[in-house]
Design an enzyme around this catalytic site. Structure first.
Site, mmCIF file in Angstrom:
data_model
loop_
_atom_site.group_PDB
_atom_site.id
_atom_site.type_symbol
_atom_site.label_atom_id
_atom_site.label_comp_id
_atom_site.label_asym_id
_atom_site.label_seq_id
_atom_site.Cartn_x
_atom_site.Cartn_y
_atom_site.Cartn_z
ATOM 1 N N HIS A 409 0.811 -1.225 0.000
ATOM 2 C CA HIS A 409 0.000 0.000 0.000
ATOM 3 C C HIS A 409 0.841 1.271 0.000
ATOM 4 O O HIS A 409 0.298 2.362 0.133
ATOM 5 C CB HIS A 409 -0.910 0.052 1.230
ATOM 6 C CG HIS A 409 -1.949 -1.022 1.275
ATOM 7 N ND1 HIS A 409 -3.235 -0.836 0.818
ATOM 8 C CD2 HIS A 409 -1.887 -2.301 1.718
ATOM 9 C CE1 HIS A 409 -3.928 -1.949 0.993
ATOM 10 N NE2 HIS A 409 -3.130 -2.860 1.541
ATOM 11 N N LYS A 601 -8.927 13.303 4.570
ATOM 12 C CA LYS A 601 -7.956 12.205 4.564
ATOM 13 C C LYS A 601 -6.968 12.464 5.699
ATOM 14 O O LYS A 601 -6.978 13.539 6.289
ATOM 15 C CB LYS A 601 -7.220 12.145 3.231
ATOM 16 C CG LYS A 601 -6.710 13.520 2.736
ATOM 17 C CD LYS A 601 -6.118 13.445 1.340
ATOM 18 C CE LYS A 601 -7.128 13.511 0.234
ATOM 19 N NZ LYS A 601 -7.394 12.230 -0.363
ATOM 20 N N ARG A 602 -6.111 11.488 5.992
ATOM 21 C CA ARG A 602 -5.104 11.725 7.013
ATOM 22 C C ARG A 602 -4.246 12.925 6.642
ATOM 23 O O ARG A 602 -4.077 13.233 5.468
ATOM 24 C CB ARG A 602 -4.228 10.474 7.196
ATOM 25 C CG ARG A 602 -4.882 9.380 7.997
ATOM 26 C CD ARG A 602 -5.215 9.825 9.407
ATOM 27 N NE ARG A 602 -4.008 9.893 10.226
ATOM 28 C CZ ARG A 602 -3.641 8.954 11.086
ATOM 29 N NH1 ARG A 602 -4.387 7.885 11.278
ATOM 30 N NH2 ARG A 602 -2.532 9.066 11.785
ATOM 31 N N LYS A 607 0.171 14.414 1.047
ATOM 32 C CA LYS A 607 -1.212 14.658 0.619
ATOM 33 C C LYS A 607 -1.464 16.155 0.402
ATOM 34 O O LYS A 607 -2.487 16.551 -0.149
ATOM 35 C CB LYS A 607 -2.196 14.089 1.639
ATOM 36 C CG LYS A 607 -2.099 12.559 1.770
ATOM 37 C CD LYS A 607 -3.068 12.038 2.822
ATOM 38 C CE LYS A 607 -2.882 10.561 3.146
ATOM 39 N NZ LYS A 607 -3.541 9.663 2.184
ATOM 40 N N THR A 709 -8.860 6.324 -1.775
ATOM 41 C CA THR A 709 -10.198 5.726 -1.906
ATOM 42 C C THR A 709 -11.284 6.776 -1.666
ATOM 43 O O THR A 709 -12.401 6.622 -2.139
ATOM 44 C CB THR A 709 -10.380 4.545 -0.926
ATOM 45 O OG1 THR A 709 -9.837 4.913 0.348
ATOM 46 C CG2 THR A 709 -9.699 3.300 -1.426
ATOM 47 N N LYS A 713 -15.109 7.530 -3.479
ATOM 48 C CA LYS A 713 -16.367 7.810 -2.763
ATOM 49 C C LYS A 713 -16.931 9.151 -3.196
ATOM 50 O O LYS A 713 -18.143 9.296 -3.413
ATOM 51 C CB LYS A 713 -16.110 7.826 -1.244
ATOM 52 C CG LYS A 713 -15.659 6.478 -0.687
ATOM 53 C CD LYS A 713 -15.039 6.616 0.704
ATOM 54 C CE LYS A 713 -14.258 5.355 1.043
ATOM 55 N NZ LYS A 713 -13.372 5.519 2.212
#
Ligand code: 26Q
Length: 865
Positions: A409, A601-602, A607, A709, A713
């Site tokens: 991952h 998200k985290r 990110k 992910t 969504k």
């Protein structure tokens, strides 16, 4: 052994306002506002309540809930709290679920089916009630029944604590996979850890993150069932003795120092439309009863209790790190504990029919490793087969290497798990011996044959990293052992093969493959967005949640005004609901007509939440210069937890809140811009945010986000992706059309190239606007009286080299936002893009992912129950 819980404690919280942001002066009351220029709405699609409900079923459900309220919960209708009502609803569901579970297990036992065993340190299940009612096709019945009892089903279901037994994407993926495995009728068991405390609860005080314990089952969890008949004893520590038989053959005998009791808790996972019920088995650690009675008897009562707390510590808490932090003894103990218990459970079941004949083992058992966290299962299976079942090393290896597969991952080098050899010597001495043997056979039998005498290659591919502190490289052990190694999106799988494990790919050409992630449409569309679900019922028929490809029927209507209006009306109603939640949570008024821009998200540098923040600051700056600028009103919504020891990530949260506070209270910009940071982002909050999003921020540095992910969504719920060509974004826009999304930034290859000579100062000095916002962070404008409170961000972006190329992508990111604003002004164009996004996400159902795994990796057949 580490006896303390990891650093979830922080210094005493400063005394200050509870919420991150203050109420703004701008009065836009969410519920009252009407959609801007919204066309008259013909039907009422968001009101799924119009669905005809079977009266008899409602009566039956009511009777069952009332009965459980009295006989299971021990209270009465008059006295019952909401919590009690919720518990009674769960008890009613369980009546049916346990019947279905028995049917499933009987069928599998009768057919002696092959099954997959999904080993994962995390299962981020969230709440189960709405999902289970939906999958049992009982949601409408339950809603009506509770209504007749004077209750609102949403309020009752809010009583359920989230099962937050995971950090983020990897854990939630495991939960979506369980839903799909059950729905698609694949024989399976999920194995994990019954953490007493899940991921910390995030509190925001004066804009800063504080971590609080999450005791999700403080008052019991009515979904889970303890199975004392399946308890396992897990040995740990001690030493290995080499014994020599009269014929000269040597064998190893492990004398463990401790034995830990592993107690299984089963959580039934209900497939959609009562297909099958899968089991998620989570292990709790306890002190073994037989242990340390000697100390106890000798008067060491307290010492014996201390020993007990040590062994019971193992499943106490989930490590809150979503990428790094290796080397913690308790973490390795957790991993070994749940893998050892799971393998014993697997062997016990296998031997019920195969009576210790292991010739069929690999035919019946597939084991999936969700990242390297359960790698220790490899030497543990070897050990069980050799030491306890009497197989030869080669026979055990043959079985083990045919049973395991591994999903990667991450490519982040610091996230690849390596454990010090000394920890193995202390905790798992016999496993270390086995690892050495596996490694020896690989280096001499494989590497030496292909690269004779090449010691550099041996050092590189070895399971053992040499150096001052020798380490076991878990990923190498996974690759060497597994039949299949997969990444989680096309580009990621390519990088796993080309950049992470190129030599292994040369040795085993066909070992590496891709399975693009997916998300369950039952939770992420049907349950959380009933308005849109009703529209799909109408357009695609009632089976779309089993075959998400059929949603593409809506695409044919993407140009039709009627459907555009209905789709946007549903979105609007979801935004009204979220606006209400925002007001409740942080006290900020937001206008549901504004564009809702979401990044959930985290919190991690790769990110790039700080890229988003810099852009917001530039927008704020532009609005201050020209408050009448012709742009749509925008609300930027964040949800993110930072690992407790990740200081820069916490500083970014603080910066977002500081900017939010300023922006939301600045009358000069006339409410055109709002920023909200919603505390304690978790599955149940995601279910409220995602249906209301217009823009999905997916802005990782290309090459760093394995898949993502939330991108799936959000797109499924009609948000347009504003993102880089990274992870699954690439595949998403392939289906939804690049013209219906806003792609920007450097590509993977451009990132690799630029990294060779990157100098962030060039971008800083070359872009006045960028320079201005970065410098702004360094003043006390956002942190009155505290200049420099946010300077760590500037420092990282300039002095520390901007490792994730935030500055390099800034101009392109801004330009993508401008395209989005432009499109948003054209309501029809926007609606068309939103519809197409939602209607083309069939490929990102986790059912598709699971079918891929079943076909390409597990060789598993679905079983009709
Ligand atoms: C490691 C060592 C010690 C303690 C904790 C950990 C740890 C825990 C969780 C390391 C990693 C994780 C989780 C990683 C994760 O969620 N990865 C994400 O997986 C998703 C599903 O495949 C992808 O979509 C995301 O791109 C990826 O970041």
């Amino acid at each position: 052994m580490a006896t303390k819980a990891p650093a979830t404690k922080t210094a005493a919280a400063p005394k200050a306002a509870k919420t991150a942001t203050k109420t703004t002066a701008t009065k836009t009351t969410a519920a009252k506002a009407a959609p801007a220029k919204a066309a008259p709405v013909k039907a009422a699609p968001a009101k799924a309540a119009s669905v005809a409900v079977d009266k008899a079923a409602v009566e039956q459900f009511k009777a069952s809930v009332l009965n459980h309220l009295r006989t299971t919960i021990g209270t009465s209708q008059e006295k019952a709290s909401k919590l009690a009502w919720w518990q009674a609803v769960v008890a009613s569901c369980n009546e049916e679920i346990f019947g279905l579970l028995t049917d499933t297990q009987k069928t599998h036992a009768k057919n002696d089916t092959r099954a997959v065993h999904y080993l994962s340190a995390e299962f981020l299940m969230g709440r189960l009630t709405v999902n289970n009612l939906t999958n049992l096709e009982k949601f409408e019945v339950a809603r009506e029944a509770l209504k007749e009892l004077g209750l609102d089903i949403n309020e009752v279901c809010e009583e359920e604590p989230d099962m937050a037994l995971g950090n983020g994407g990897l854990g939630r993926l495991a939960a979506c996979f369980m839903d799909s495995l059950a729905t698609c009728n694949y024989p399976c068991v999920g194995y994990g850890i019954h953490y007493e405390n899940g991921l910390f609860r995030q509190e925001i005080q004066s804009g800063k993150q504080f971590e609080r314990p999450d005791s999700w089952r403080e008052y019991g969890c009515p979904w889970e069932v303890c199975r004392p008949e399946s308890v396992q004893n897990i040995p740990l520590g001690g030493y290995v003795e080499t014994q020599t038989a009269p014929d000269g053959t040597k064998s190893s005998v492990w004398h463990p120092a401790t034995v830990i009791k592993a107690v299984p808790w089963d959580i039934p996972v209900v497939g959609y439309r009562k297909s099958s019920v899968a089991i998620l088995r989570l292990w709790e650690s306890r002190a073994a009863e037989s242990f340390n009675w000697d100390v106890f008897n000798a008067g060491g009562y307290v010492d014996a209790q201390a020993e007990k707390s040590l062994t019971e510590t193992i499943s106490k808490v989930l490590y809150p790190n979503d990428s790094t932090e290796a080397g913690k003894e308790l973490r390795l103990t957790q991993q070994y504990f749940f893998c050892a218990a799971s393998l014993r459970d697997i062997l016990r079941r296998y031997n019920r029919t195969h009576h210790h004949d292991y010739s069929e083992f690999a035919k019946k058992i597939a084991i999936q490793l969700n990242d390297t966290h359960p790698t220790i299962a490899i030497p543990e299976l070897m050990r069980l087969l050799i030491d306890e079942e009497g197989l030869s090393f080669d026979a055990a290896w043959d079985i083990t290497s045919k049973s395991f597969n591994y999903t990667n991952h991450t490519l982040l080098p610091e996230a690849l798990e390596k454990w010090p050899v000394y920890l193995f010597e202390k905790l798992l001495p016999r496993h270390l011996e086995i690892i050495y043997m596996i490694n020896h056979n690989f280096l001499t039998g494989v590497v030496d044959k292909i690269w004779p005498g090449n010691n550099e290659m041996k050092a590189k591919l070895s399971v053992i990293e040499e150096g001052d502190c020798r380490k076991v490289r878990m990923a190498n052990l996974c690759v060497i052992t597994s039949g299949r190694v997969n990444g989680v999106a096309k580009i990621h799988s390519q990088l796993v093969k080309d950049d992470l494990f190129p030599e292994y790919a040369q040795i085993w050409k066909d070992k590496f493959c891709n399975v693009t992630n997916g998300v369950t449409p039952r939770r992420w569309l049907l349950s959380c967005n009933r308005g849109l679900a009703a529209l799909y019922n109408e357009v695609s028929g009632k089976d779309w949640a089993l075959n998400l490809d059929s949603c593409s029927k809506l695409k044919a209507y993407a140009d039709k005004k009627e459907y555009q209006d209905r789709f946007m009306q549903i979105k609007y109603e979801n935004k009204v609901a979220l606006a209400k939640t925002i007001k409740e949570l942080v006290g900020v008024d937001v206008d549901p007509n504004a564009m809702f821009d979401v990044q959930v998200k985290r919190l991690h540098e790769y990110k790039r939440q700080h890229l988003n923040l810099l852009y917001i600051m530039s927008l704020y700056r532009a609005l201050l210069e020209n408050p009448d600028m012709d742009i749509p009103s925008q609300v930027f919504i964040f949800g993110a937890k930072a690992a407790p020891a990740y200081t820069l990530a916490k500083d970014i949260i603080y910066a977002i809140n500081a900017v939010a506070d300023k922006v939301n209270n600045d009358l000069r910009i006339k409410g055109k811009l709002k920023v909200v940071f919603l505390p304690n982002y978790r599955v149940s909050l995601a279910e409220k945010i995602i249906p209301a999003a217009d823009i999905s921020e997916q802005i990782s540095t290309a090459g760093y986000e394995a898949s993502g992910t939330s991108n799936m969504k959000l797109s499924m719920n009609g948000a347009l992706t504003l993102g880089t060509m990274d992870g699954a974004n690439i595949e998403i826009v392939d289906f939804a059309g690049i013209e219906n999304n806003f792609i920007f930034g450097l590509s993977v290859d451009e990132v690799k190239e630029l990294k060779k000579h990157y100098n962030p100062w060039d971008y800083y000095n070359g872009n006045q606007e960028l320079k201005a916002v970065i410098d702004w962070l360094d003043t006390d404008y956002f942190t009155p009286g505290q200049p420099g409170a946010l300077s760590s961000i500037k420092n990282s972006l300039l002095n520390l080299g901007d490792p994730f190329l935030v500055l390099a992508d800034f101009a392109s990111y801004k330009e993508a936002h401008q395209r989005a604003q432009q499109m948003y002004k054209d309501k029809a164009r926007w609606a068309k893009a939103a519809i197409i996004n939602s209607a083309t996400m069939g490929n990102f159902s986790s059912d598709r992912s699971i079918h891929d795994y079943a076909r390409d990796i597990w060789n598993l057949k679905s079983q009709k129950i």
